[in-house]
Design an enzyme around this catalytic site. Structure first.
Site, PDB file in Angstrom:
ATOM      1  N   ARG A  63       1.686  -8.498  23.252  1.00  0.00           N
ATOM      2  CA  ARG A  63       2.522  -8.057  24.382  1.00  0.00           C
ATOM      3  C   ARG A  63       2.282  -6.571  24.602  1.00  0.00           C
ATOM      4  NH1 ARG A  63       5.737  -4.927  21.282  1.00  0.00           N
ATOM      5  NH2 ARG A  63       6.262  -5.731  19.238  1.00  0.00           N
TER       6      ARG A  63
ATOM      7  N   ILE B 220       0.868  -1.183   0.000  1.00  0.00           N
ATOM      8  CA  ILE B 220       0.000   0.000   0.000  1.00  0.00           C
ATOM      9  C   ILE B 220       0.905   1.234   0.000  1.00  0.00           C
ATOM     10  CG2 ILE B 220      -1.888   1.185   1.216  1.00  0.00           C
ATOM     11  CD1 ILE B 220      -2.757  -1.640   0.541  1.00  0.00           C
TER      12      ILE B 220
HETATM   13  P1  ADP Z   1       7.028  -5.932  11.868  1.00  0.00           P
HETATM   14  O1  ADP Z   1       6.340  -7.023  12.613  1.00  0.00           O
HETATM   15  O2  ADP Z   1       8.369  -6.332  11.368  1.00  0.00           O
HETATM   16  O3  ADP Z   1       7.020  -4.642  12.629  1.00  0.00           O
HETATM   17  P2  ADP Z   1       4.686  -5.125  10.307  1.00  0.00           P
HETATM   18  O4  ADP Z   1       3.894  -6.099   9.540  1.00  0.00           O
HETATM   19  O5  ADP Z   1       4.124  -4.641  11.583  1.00  0.00           O
HETATM   20  O6  ADP Z   1       6.171  -5.711  10.539  1.00  0.00           O
HETATM   21  O7  ADP Z   1       4.990  -3.874   9.381  1.00  0.00           O
HETATM   22  C1  ADP Z   1       5.838  -2.811   9.806  1.00  0.00           C
HETATM   23  C2  ADP Z   1       5.678  -1.612   8.901  1.00  0.00           C
HETATM   24  O8  ADP Z   1       5.928  -1.959   7.523  1.00  0.00           O
HETATM   25  C3  ADP Z   1       4.268  -1.011   8.880  1.00  0.00           C
HETATM   26  O9  ADP Z   1       4.092  -0.102   9.923  1.00  0.00           O
HETATM   27  C4  ADP Z   1       4.255  -0.318   7.528  1.00  0.00           C
HETATM   28  O10 ADP Z   1       4.954   0.912   7.586  1.00  0.00           O
HETATM   29  C5  ADP Z   1       5.060  -1.250   6.662  1.00  0.00           C
HETATM   30  N1  ADP Z   1       4.184  -2.207   5.955  1.00  0.00           N
HETATM   31  C6  ADP Z   1       3.865  -3.455   6.325  1.00  0.00           C
HETATM   32  N2  ADP Z   1       3.037  -4.043   5.433  1.00  0.00           N
HETATM   33  C7  ADP Z   1       2.818  -3.139   4.451  1.00  0.00           C
HETATM   34  C8  ADP Z   1       2.046  -3.135   3.234  1.00  0.00           C
HETATM   35  N3  ADP Z   1       1.344  -4.197   2.835  1.00  0.00           N
HETATM   36  N4  ADP Z   1       2.066  -2.009   2.482  1.00  0.00           N
HETATM   37  C9  ADP Z   1       2.764  -0.913   2.874  1.00  0.00           C
HETATM   38  N5  ADP Z   1       3.524  -0.870   3.981  1.00  0.00           N
HETATM   39  C10 ADP Z   1       3.548  -1.946   4.775  1.00  0.00           C
END
Ligand code: ADP
Length: 453
Positions: free
Chosen positions: A292, A203
């Site tokens: 958590r 996205i």
């Molecule tokens: P982690 O567990 O490593 O923190 P996340 O799935 O929470 O990974 O994603 C961390 C960040 O990566 C999100 O806050 C966002 O900025 C970016 N992100 C994750 N998935 C997407 C996606 N499908 N499209 C755009 N950005 C994404």
């Protein structure tokens, strides 16, 4: 009844837990590595046991040593904080089998939400929107390219066992996708010991907005509003605030309800966070659940007045949540800046070392959660966050002004920190206007000369 808690963590969160326990009249046991003798939480806990060498794999990750310490000191419960063993379902099981309460969800919920593709499938079935992507892990390049084409570029490749913003790769076409797929797999294998990856539509320029959940062991699940964590560097959060300057009350309501449904689908208990990304038109998509307490929990505490660590302990003790969803009141605006021992002007290189003078800001609406002090030596073995500065005000403008004032008072001599960067961001019109998406920080850094921070 919980009378004594072992804190299986270090740094500011260990100190945060010591403080909550003190107020509840609960005794604390700190466990620490040889590198953390000086840490404030070791000095302030009622008892402390050294559990091994400086590397976390020799200490904070050693479930066997932590459980031995718990048995020697006869604790009733273990609080895992964040990171380390906090999302390790085996550790939660080991605690249970030793009759020690793990302050967190059941092992089964951790396992379910820890596998990101299982997590997505679970919440999707509960009617929560997810980012379009592969159904589960992708095992071959050919399959990856096929699914990639179906979803449409750009695409993000993520580790099933991922966390901490690591192991994610973005691809814009078939050629780069094939290459990034292999890099992502080998990075995931190296970082998490599990090379399994899945893919999602990337996205463009979303916001990261997450909801705080509290769930008791009697089936009640509440949300405590959102945190906007869009200011990120390499997918790692730097500034968080609540409420989000982007959400309308209608969108907040819909996302809050979806968050509660997601937690219910995981049969969740204790504090947790449902993370969403939100596109420019207000479309929101679940990305993961953190099972958590999170680094940024204080912004929720400041706007709701609810002490999340105490709630975690009460829930673990089997108490019922004393509130209903409609009882939760939101007051003003809170913002948190992560203070890292890094040099933002030099590509954020870590800056461990000995702090000379340390002076933390104070005054109305200012909170500092940190384990460091004048003369403290930051060990090079752990992550670089040395504290969190939180400001609260009646509205966003007042919270931002207060944060800037507090940052200006904060003195940490002898090492480099992210304080000057935070001041520069807090002075930036785009940030002040509440326009930051996850693309913001990189764009800000590219147009701001490093000598400004
Ligand atoms: P982690 O567990 O490593 O923190 P996340 O799935 O929470 O990974 O994603 C961390 C960040 O990566 C999100 O806050 C966002 O900025 C970016 N992100 C994750 N998935 C997407 C996606 N499908 N499209 C755009 N950005 C994404």
């Amino acid at each position: 009844m919980i009378q004594k808690i072992l804190i299986a963590n270090r740094g500011e969160i260990a100190l945060r837990i010591v403080r909550a326990c003190r107020e509840l009249g609960i005794k604390t046991l700190a466990v620490y590595s040889e590198a953390d003798v000086q840490s404030l939480h070791v000095q302030l806990a009622d008892e402390a046991i050294c559990i091994g060498g400086p590397k976390s794999t020799d200490s904070y990750m050693r479930a066997d040593r932590i459980i031995s310490a718990a048995e020697i000191a006869d604790v009733d419960a273990i609080h895992p904080g964040y990171g380390f063993l906090s999302e390790n379902s085996k550790f939660a099981e080991q605690c249970a089998s030793c009759n020690i309460k793990f302050i967190g969800p059941k092992a089964e919920s951790i396992r379910m939400m820890g596998d990101k593709s299982v997590a997505k499938e679970t919440v999707r079935k509960a009617g929560v929107p997810i980012v379009p992507g592969s159904d589960g892990p992708i095992d071959s390049e050919a399959e990856a390219v096929k699914v990639g084409r179906k979803i449409g570029y750009p695409i993000i490749i993520k580790a099933v066992a991922g966390g901490g913003g690591r192991g994610m790769r973005i691809a814009h076409n078939d050629v780069s996708f094939a290459k990034e797929y292999h890099i992502a797999r080998s990075e995931a294998e190296k970082s998490f010991g599990n090379g399994s990856v899945y893919i999602e539509k990337y996205i463009q320029n979303p916001r990261h907005i997450e909801f705080q959940i509290l769930a008791d062991s009697h089936g009640k699940v509440l949300h405590l509003g959102e945190r906007d964590c869009s200011v990120q560097r390499r997918h790692q959060k730097l500034i968080e605030e609540s409420p989000s300057p982007f959400l309308t009350s209608d969108l907040r309501k819909r996302m809050g309800k979806a968050a509660v449904r997601a937690a219910e689908a995981a049969q969740y208990e204790n504090a947790g966070t449902i993370e969403f990304i939100v596109d420019a038109r207000g479309g929101f998509y679940f990305i993961e659940m953190n099972t958590r307490i999170q680094v940024e929990h204080p912004v929720t505490e400041e706007v709701t007045g609810i002490d999340l660590i105490k709630e975690q302990i009460r829930i673990a003790a089997g108490e019922k949540l004393g509130l209903d969803q409609n009882d939760i009141e939101y007051r003003g605006h809170a913002i948190e800046c992560r203070i890292n021992a890094e040099d933002p002007a030099r590509n954020f290189t870590p800056s461990p070392g000995t702090i000379g003078l340390y002076y933390a800001p104070g005054g109305h609406g200012v909170r500092v959660d940190s384990h460091v002090y004048s003369g403290y030596t930051i060990p090079p073995y752990y992550d670089s966050m040395i504290g969190k500065l939180i400001a609260h005000g009646d509205n966003r403008k007042m919270a931002l002004e207060r944060m800037y004032r507090a940052l200006s008072e904060y003195l940490i001599r002898g090492i480099k920190t992210t304080i000057p960067l935070h001041k520069a961001i807090l002075s930036d019109p785009a940030f002040i206007a509440g326009k930051a998406t996850t693309a913001y920080l990189e764009e800000f850094l590219s147009r701001t000369p490093p000598d400004l921070f």
